[in-house]
Write an enzyme that holds these catalytic residues in place. Structure first.
Site, short mmCIF file in Angstrom:
data_model
loop_
_atom_site.label_atom_id
_atom_site.label_comp_id
_atom_site.label_asym_id
_atom_site.label_seq_id
_atom_site.Cartn_x
_atom_site.Cartn_y
_atom_site.Cartn_z
N GLY A 66 0.48 -0.88 0.11
CA GLY A 66 0.18 -0.01 0.15
C GLY A 66 0.62 1.17 0.25
N LEU A 67 2.25 0.58 0.55
CA LEU A 67 2.77 2.35 0.12
C LEU A 67 3.35 2.46 -1.41
CD1 LEU A 67 4.58 4.30 1.91
CD2 LEU A 67 6.24 3.74 2.21
N LYS A 69 2.19 1.31 -3.79
CA LYS A 69 0.77 0.68 -5.22
C LYS A 69 1.46 0.27 -6.34
CE LYS A 69 -2.37 2.51 -2.12
NZ LYS A 69 -3.39 1.56 -1.23
N ASN A 114 -6.86 5.23 6.61
CA ASN A 114 -7.19 5.84 5.36
C ASN A 114 -7.44 5.39 4.82
OD1 ASN A 114 -6.51 3.08 2.91
ND2 ASN A 114 -5.07 2.83 4.73
N GLY A 117 -8.55 3.37 -1.82
CA GLY A 117 -9.83 3.16 -2.19
C GLY A 117 -9.35 2.11 -3.34
N SER A 178 -9.29 -5.50 2.38
CA SER A 178 -9.27 -3.88 2.21
C SER A 178 -10.50 -3.71 2.46
CB SER A 178 -8.74 -3.21 1.33
OG SER A 178 -9.51 -2.16 0.91
N ASN A 180 -11.07 -0.86 2.27
CA ASN A 180 -11.85 0.57 1.70
C ASN A 180 -12.92 0.02 -0.07
OD1 ASN A 180 -11.29 2.53 3.65
ND2 ASN A 180 -9.20 1.42 3.37
N LYS A 220 -3.93 -12.26 2.10
CA LYS A 220 -3.72 -11.41 3.17
C LYS A 220 -5.43 -11.22 4.60
CE LYS A 220 -2.64 -6.87 4.57
NZ LYS A 220 -1.11 -5.78 4.01
N THR A 248 -1.59 -8.63 10.35
CA THR A 248 -3.11 -9.12 9.38
C THR A 248 -2.94 -6.94 8.87
OG1 THR A 248 -3.93 -6.80 10.79
CG2 THR A 248 -4.44 -9.44 11.87
N THR A 250 -5.74 -3.57 8.12
CA THR A 250 -5.80 -2.07 8.94
C THR A 250 -7.19 -2.94 9.85
OG1 THR A 250 -7.17 -1.32 7.02
CG2 THR A 250 -5.14 -0.34 7.55
N GLY A 271 -1.13 1.04 12.72
CA GLY A 271 -0.25 1.54 13.50
C GLY A 271 -0.27 1.23 14.48
N GLY A 300 0.98 -2.48 13.31
CA GLY A 300 1.04 -1.52 15.12
C GLY A 300 2.80 -2.22 14.95
C1 LIG Z 1 -2.17 4.18 3.73
C2 LIG Z 1 -2.52 2.98 3.45
C3 LIG Z 1 -2.78 2.16 2.51
C4 LIG Z 1 -2.58 0.72 2.63
N1 LIG Z 1 -3.43 0.18 1.03
C5 LIG Z 1 -2.96 -1.00 1.41
C6 LIG Z 1 -3.14 -1.73 0.68
O1 LIG Z 1 -3.80 -1.52 -0.71
N2 LIG Z 1 -3.03 -3.03 0.60
C7 LIG Z 1 -2.72 -4.07 1.44
O2 LIG Z 1 -2.66 -5.54 1.48
N3 LIG Z 1 -2.47 -3.28 3.23
C8 LIG Z 1 -2.92 -2.11 2.69
N4 LIG Z 1 -2.37 -1.62 4.11
C9 LIG Z 1 -2.01 -2.48 5.31
C10 LIG Z 1 -1.25 -1.89 5.51
O3 LIG Z 1 0.01 -3.28 4.39
C11 LIG Z 1 -0.99 -3.47 6.79
O4 LIG Z 1 -1.54 -3.58 6.79
C12 LIG Z 1 -1.75 -2.47 7.96
O5 LIG Z 1 -1.29 -0.61 8.06
C13 LIG Z 1 -0.73 -2.45 9.42
O6 LIG Z 1 0.43 -2.11 9.14
P1 LIG Z 1 1.24 -0.76 10.76
O7 LIG Z 1 0.26 -1.58 11.57
O8 LIG Z 1 2.55 -1.48 10.57
O9 LIG Z 1 1.05 0.11 9.46
C14 LIG Z 1 -2.36 0.54 3.51
C15 LIG Z 1 -2.08 0.74 5.09
C16 LIG Z 1 -1.41 2.35 5.25
C17 LIG Z 1 -1.81 3.08 6.38
#
Ligand SMILES: Cc1cc2nc3c(=O)[nH]c(=O)nc-3n(C[C@H](O)[C@H](O)[C@H](O)COP(=O)(O)O)c2cc1C
Length: 347
Positions: A66-67, A69, A114, A117, A178, A180, A220, A248, A250, A271, A300
């Site tokens: 997701g960072l 894409k 976030n 979408g 996701s 979204n 996922k 997991t 979000t 987070g 997190g």
């Molecule tokens: C801005 C943003 C966009 C994300 N986009 C995706 C995505 O496109 N596909 C996906 O599988 N997870 C996506 N995630 C989820 C992250 O890959 C991760 O699973 C989730 O944020 C939990 O990890 P963290 O707490 O380290 O952020 C996104 C997370 C954020 C914050």
């Protein structure tokens, strides 16, 4: 010896609107990489090899999906010290995602909400990028469905994605978690799940034949389900011979951010506030799976100790997104160093 430049970069980036900061930060990383500055700025990546899904990972700390894409930045991101990077989620056709603003920082909680979408330029664009990028590391490609593809036809979208990315990926992640994309999370349950997994495994077998290479499939999942549903999901993964589970994505919960600015924005929370729930999901899965397939843990991680907890809960690899935004590349190196001592003593 490296100097941690991230506090300075962060003080600038966090003054900008979140999505603009996102693009600027990634552009700076890419520039550092192009100028061969990354090893000077970030130090040498930690060497702590682990073998998971049959793949040799240089260290167990990955960048979560997701960072990046579209696969525009992953070589530069990888140079921050990641043992693997996951790009996407990518969909068959390009799509703009939700209207902005759709990305919110909650700095008091080291959290992000976030509702992007699945904004992305489509799978063909991503593949072009991957073909043109010089990269020796481990690359995961995360696939999803277009928002306007009815959930009943979701399988078709995932099969398009799998076919296209298969020759370019070290592993492929099937994103059914996701929050979204309306209806997407329904694919985690019952007949819809079994049909999707069966179709993907059939296609994977065909593609392994065609390309002479077996590319593992990871699925996922969301943190928002009860233990019974989690164990059912784990059983389906074992029955269908899925290669790994990523736990997991979000959460829809707002526990830990109540009353903070942006806490009531729609979308997925990530987070620090997600950490306990994500750890719990990893431990339920790990206890139930008993090593039948590996667990890749995300959610997190904001310190080396957090990454260690994920391993102690049963994970084989970890992924970071939000912690990277709040702590920068130093977190990646700290986690990899901490995990290298454990995995070497465990081995
Ligand atoms: C801005 C943003 C966009 C994300 N986009 C995706 C995505 O496109 N596909 C996906 O599988 N997870 C996506 N995630 C989820 C992250 O890959 C991760 O699973 C989730 O944020 C939990 O990890 P963290 O707490 O380290 O952020 C996104 C997370 C954020 C914050």
């Amino acid at each position: 010896v490296t100097i941690n430049l991230y506090p300075l970069a962060k003080s600038i980036l966090f003054k900008l609107e979140a999505e603009r900061a996102h693009h600027l930060g990634l552009t700076m990383l890419k520039a550092a990489h192009t100028l061969h500055m990354s090893p000077l700025i970030f130090g040498k990546p930690v060497h702590a090899p682990v073998k998971v899904m049959g793949i040799e990972f240089p260290n167990p700390v990955g960048l979560a999906a997701g960072l990046d894409k579209n696969g525009d930045y992953y070589a530069g991101l990888s140079a921050c010290g990641f043992g693997f990077v996951e790009i996407g989620t990518v969909t068959p056709r390009p799509q703009p995602g939700n209207p902005q603003p759709r990305l919110f920082r909650l700095p008091a909680a080291n959290a992000i909400i976030n509702r992007m979408g699945f904004n992305n330029l489509g799978v063909d664009y991503l593949i072009k990028n991957v073909e043109q990028t010089k990269f020796e590391g481990v690359l995961g490609i995360n696939i999803g469905k277009n928002f306007d593809t009815p959930v009943e036809n979701a399988t078709a979208d995932y099969l398009i994605g799998l076919n296209k990315v298969y020759p370019h990926a070290d592993y492929v992640t099937v994103n059914i978690s996701s929050p979204n994309t309306p209806g997407l999370r329904d694919l985690q349950f019952g007949e819809a799940l079994d049909k999707l997994l069966a179709a993907l495994k059939r296609e994977q077998a065909k593609l392994a034949d065609v390309h002479g290479r077996y590319v593992p499939l990871a699925v996922k999942i969301a943190p928002d389900m009860d233990d019974v549903a989690l164990r059912q999901l784990a059983d389906s993964f074992v029955a269908k011979k899925i290669d790994a589970v990523i736990a997991t994505n979000t959460t829809l919960s707002r526990k830990g951010v109540e009353g903070m600015p942006h806490a009531n924005e729609q979308g997925g929370l990530s987070g620090e506030p997600l950490r306990h729930r994500a750890d719990y999901v990893v431990s339920v899965l790990s206890l139930h799976l008993q090593g039948a397939l590996p667990v890749i843990a995300a959610g997190g991680i904001n310190s080396a100790a957090d990454a260690l907890h994920k391993l102690q809960a049963g994970a084989s690899l970890v992924q970071i997104y939000s912690g990277f935004i709040y702590q920068g590349p130093k977190l990646v190196q700290d986690c990899a160093r901490a995990l290298s001592t454990v995995s070497s003593t465990a081995a």
